[in-house]
Design an enzyme around this catalytic site. Structure first.
Site, PDB file in Angstrom:
ATOM      1  N   SER A   1      -7.709  -5.249  10.201  1.00 47.60           N
ATOM      2  CA  SER A   1      -8.008  -6.296  11.194  1.00 47.60           C
ATOM      3  C   SER A   1      -7.694  -7.731  10.726  1.00 47.60           C
ATOM      4  CB  SER A   1      -9.472  -6.250  11.686  1.00 47.60           C
ATOM      5  OG  SER A   1      -9.675  -5.161  12.554  1.00 47.60           O
TER       6      SER A   1
ATOM      7  N   GLY B   1       3.235  -5.161  10.781  1.00 46.96           N
ATOM      8  CA  GLY B   1       2.298  -5.295   9.670  1.00 46.96           C
ATOM      9  C   GLY B   1       2.265  -4.072   8.780  1.00 46.96           C
ATOM     10  N   VAL B   2       1.071  -3.733   8.323  1.00 45.87           N
ATOM     11  CA  VAL B   2       0.943  -2.615   7.388  1.00 45.87           C
ATOM     12  C   VAL B   2       1.287  -1.285   8.076  1.00 45.87           C
ATOM     13  CG1 VAL B   2      -1.563  -2.288   7.722  1.00 45.87           C
ATOM     14  CG2 VAL B   2      -0.497  -1.640   5.573  1.00 45.87           C
ATOM     15  N   ASP B   3       0.963  -1.184   9.368  1.00 46.80           N
ATOM     16  CA  ASP B   3       1.268   0.058  10.099  1.00 46.80           C
ATOM     17  C   ASP B   3       2.790   0.279  10.159  1.00 46.80           C
ATOM     18  OD1 ASP B   3       0.014   2.229  11.306  1.00 46.80           O
ATOM     19  OD2 ASP B   3       0.296   1.428  13.318  1.00 46.80           O
TER      20      ASP B   3
ATOM     21  N   ILE C   1       0.816  -1.217   0.000  1.00 50.15           N
ATOM     22  CA  ILE C   1       0.000   0.000   0.000  1.00 50.15           C
ATOM     23  C   ILE C   1       0.851   1.269   0.000  1.00 50.15           C
ATOM     24  CG2 ILE C   1      -0.320   0.331   2.504  1.00 50.15           C
ATOM     25  CD1 ILE C   1      -3.374   0.657   1.729  1.00 50.15           C
TER      26      ILE C   1
ATOM     27  N   ASN D   1      -3.385   0.879  15.799  1.00 50.82           N
ATOM     28  CA  ASN D   1      -3.928   0.520  17.126  1.00 50.82           C
ATOM     29  C   ASN D   1      -4.494   1.786  17.767  1.00 50.82           C
ATOM     30  OD1 ASN D   1      -1.575   1.804  18.497  1.00 50.82           O
ATOM     31  ND2 ASN D   1      -0.502   0.073  17.556  1.00 50.82           N
TER      32      ASN D   1
ATOM     33  N   GLY E   1      -4.810  -9.099   9.953  1.00 50.35           N
ATOM     34  CA  GLY E   1      -3.479  -9.601  10.304  1.00 50.35           C
ATOM     35  C   GLY E   1      -3.463 -10.022  11.758  1.00 50.35           C
ATOM     36  N   VAL E   2      -2.690  -9.332  12.578  1.00 52.42           N
ATOM     37  CA  VAL E   2      -2.563  -9.744  13.985  1.00 52.42           C
ATOM     38  C   VAL E   2      -3.884  -9.623  14.733  1.00 52.42           C
ATOM     39  CG1 VAL E   2      -0.100  -9.249  14.168  1.00 52.42           C
ATOM     40  CG2 VAL E   2      -1.715  -7.488  14.806  1.00 52.42           C
TER      41      VAL E   2
HETATM   42  N1  APR Z   1       0.565  -3.222   2.138  1.00 55.19           N
HETATM   43  C1  APR Z   1      -0.681  -3.743   2.178  1.00 55.19           C
HETATM   44  N2  APR Z   1      -1.080  -4.638   3.104  1.00 55.19           N
HETATM   45  C2  APR Z   1      -0.175  -5.054   4.008  1.00 55.19           C
HETATM   46  C3  APR Z   1       1.150  -4.569   4.043  1.00 55.19           C
HETATM   47  C4  APR Z   1       1.512  -3.603   3.046  1.00 55.19           C
HETATM   48  N3  APR Z   1       2.735  -3.087   2.983  1.00 55.19           N
HETATM   49  N4  APR Z   1       1.802  -5.176   5.071  1.00 55.19           N
HETATM   50  C5  APR Z   1       0.911  -6.015   5.659  1.00 55.19           C
HETATM   51  N5  APR Z   1      -0.265  -5.952   5.019  1.00 55.19           N
HETATM   52  C6  APR Z   1      -1.534  -6.664   5.291  1.00 55.19           C
HETATM   53  C7  APR Z   1      -1.471  -7.968   6.050  1.00 55.19           C
HETATM   54  O1  APR Z   1      -1.159  -9.029   5.172  1.00 55.19           O
HETATM   55  C8  APR Z   1      -2.895  -8.078   6.584  1.00 55.19           C
HETATM   56  O2  APR Z   1      -3.740  -8.708   5.623  1.00 55.19           O
HETATM   57  O3  APR Z   1      -2.330  -5.846   6.108  1.00 55.19           O
HETATM   58  C9  APR Z   1      -3.369  -6.633   6.705  1.00 55.19           C
HETATM   59  C10 APR Z   1      -3.602  -6.146   8.100  1.00 55.19           C
HETATM   60  O4  APR Z   1      -2.674  -6.746   8.993  1.00 55.19           O
HETATM   61  P1  APR Z   1      -2.029  -5.990  10.234  1.00 55.19           P
HETATM   62  O5  APR Z   1      -1.062  -4.977   9.756  1.00 55.19           O
HETATM   63  O6  APR Z   1      -1.560  -7.013  11.187  1.00 55.19           O
HETATM   64  O7  APR Z   1      -3.290  -5.136  10.846  1.00 55.19           O
HETATM   65  P2  APR Z   1      -4.425  -5.551  11.918  1.00 55.19           P
HETATM   66  O8  APR Z   1      -4.784  -6.975  11.871  1.00 55.19           O
HETATM   67  O9  APR Z   1      -5.516  -4.531  11.724  1.00 55.19           O
HETATM   68  O10 APR Z   1      -3.712  -5.291  13.289  1.00 55.19           O
HETATM   69  C11 APR Z   1      -3.428  -3.975  13.694  1.00 55.19           C
HETATM   70  O11 APR Z   1      -1.123  -4.415  14.161  1.00 55.19           O
HETATM   71  O12 APR Z   1       0.932  -3.545  13.727  1.00 55.19           O
HETATM   72  C12 APR Z   1      -0.129  -3.451  14.499  1.00 55.19           C
HETATM   73  O13 APR Z   1      -0.186  -1.076  14.993  1.00 55.19           O
HETATM   74  C13 APR Z   1      -0.898  -2.148  14.457  1.00 55.19           C
HETATM   75  O14 APR Z   1      -1.575  -2.775  16.624  1.00 55.19           O
HETATM   76  C14 APR Z   1      -2.027  -2.615  15.283  1.00 55.19           C
HETATM   77  C15 APR Z   1      -2.325  -3.987  14.740  1.00 55.19           C
END
Ligand code: APR
Length: 186
Positions: free
Chosen positions: A123, A38-40, A17, A30, A125-126
């Site tokens: 939501s 992850g994406v953040d 992204i 968060n 991912g983790v």
């Molecule tokens: N571009 C697009 N999607 C991505 C990228 C990227 N660069 N990196 C990871 N993802 C995808 C993952 O494969 C997943 O499908 O983003 C989706 C969301 O995953 P997470 O980042 O784990 O987000 P989430 O499940 O909402 O958890 C949020 O994770 O890192 C922490 O600060 C964040 O505490 C918050 C929690």
């Protein structure tokens, strides 16, 4: 894969992204807006430390809500920090909170003057939300927004993995079948 909805468009694609050429990039944050993995993590790395400084000024964001900040070094107008639910930890309100996080992300991006926006799978991912269920909720919420006619009118959903993209494609095909206002192509 692309669909026309009202005067707007929804596109599903695989990618990172942080590389999307849009007005607003959404990150899955968060509620402390403290950055993470992850994406953040990817968004904060690409944006530089200015983004965390912007988050600290705001302080936090409740689950099911979203806030927009300046983008740091990212070449977009705004980063939208959307806080999705932790699956199984919201007393059965997970679906509603996931829909609300998407709706609020679209609203704050529109208020920030953004005409195009890219979402990650909030939501999924983790936070452990089942991808099939999340896809249905995300796509229906985006459909409702596009039918309302407010900006952003161009929505991309950017999936990091091949399986997630397949699941979202399946959910979009199902939506097209049951809702004549959603038309493939365009
Ligand atoms: N571009 C697009 N999607 C991505 C990228 C990227 N660069 N990196 C990871 N993802 C995808 C993952 O494969 C997943 O499908 O983003 C989706 C969301 O995953 P997470 O980042 O784990 O987000 P989430 O499940 O909402 O958890 C949020 O994770 O890192 C922490 O600060 C964040 O505490 C918050 C929690």
């Amino acid at each position: 894969m692309r669909a026309r909805i009202g005067a707007g468009s929804l596109e599903l694609r695989r990618g990172d992204i942080t590389r999307e050429g849009v007005d607003a990039i959404v990150t899955a944050a968060n509620s402390a807006l403290a950055g993470g993995g992850g994406v953040d993590g990817a968004v904060h790395r690409a944006a530089g430390p200015e983004l965390l400084a912007e988050c600290r000024k705001i302080g936090g964001c409740p689950t099911g809500d979203a806030v927009a900040t300046p983008p740091g070094r990212l070449p977009v107008r705004a980063v939208v920090h959307a806080v999705g639910p932790v699956y199984g930890a919201c007393g059965g309100r997970e679906d509603e909170l996931l829909a609300r996080a998407h709706r609020r992300a679209l609203e704050v991006a529109g208020e920030a003057g953004c005409r195009s926006i890219a979402f990650p799978a909030i939501s999924c991912g983790v936070y452990g939300f089942p991808v099939e269920r999340a896809a249905r909720i995300a796509l229906e919420t985006i459909r409702d927004h596009l039918l309302g006619g407010s900006p952003p009118h161009e929505v991309r959903y950017v999936l990091f993995g091949a399986r997630e993209l397949e699941v979202f494609r399946g959910a979009l095909r199902e939506l097209v079948e049951r809702d004549p206002r959603v038309v493939l192509g365009g």
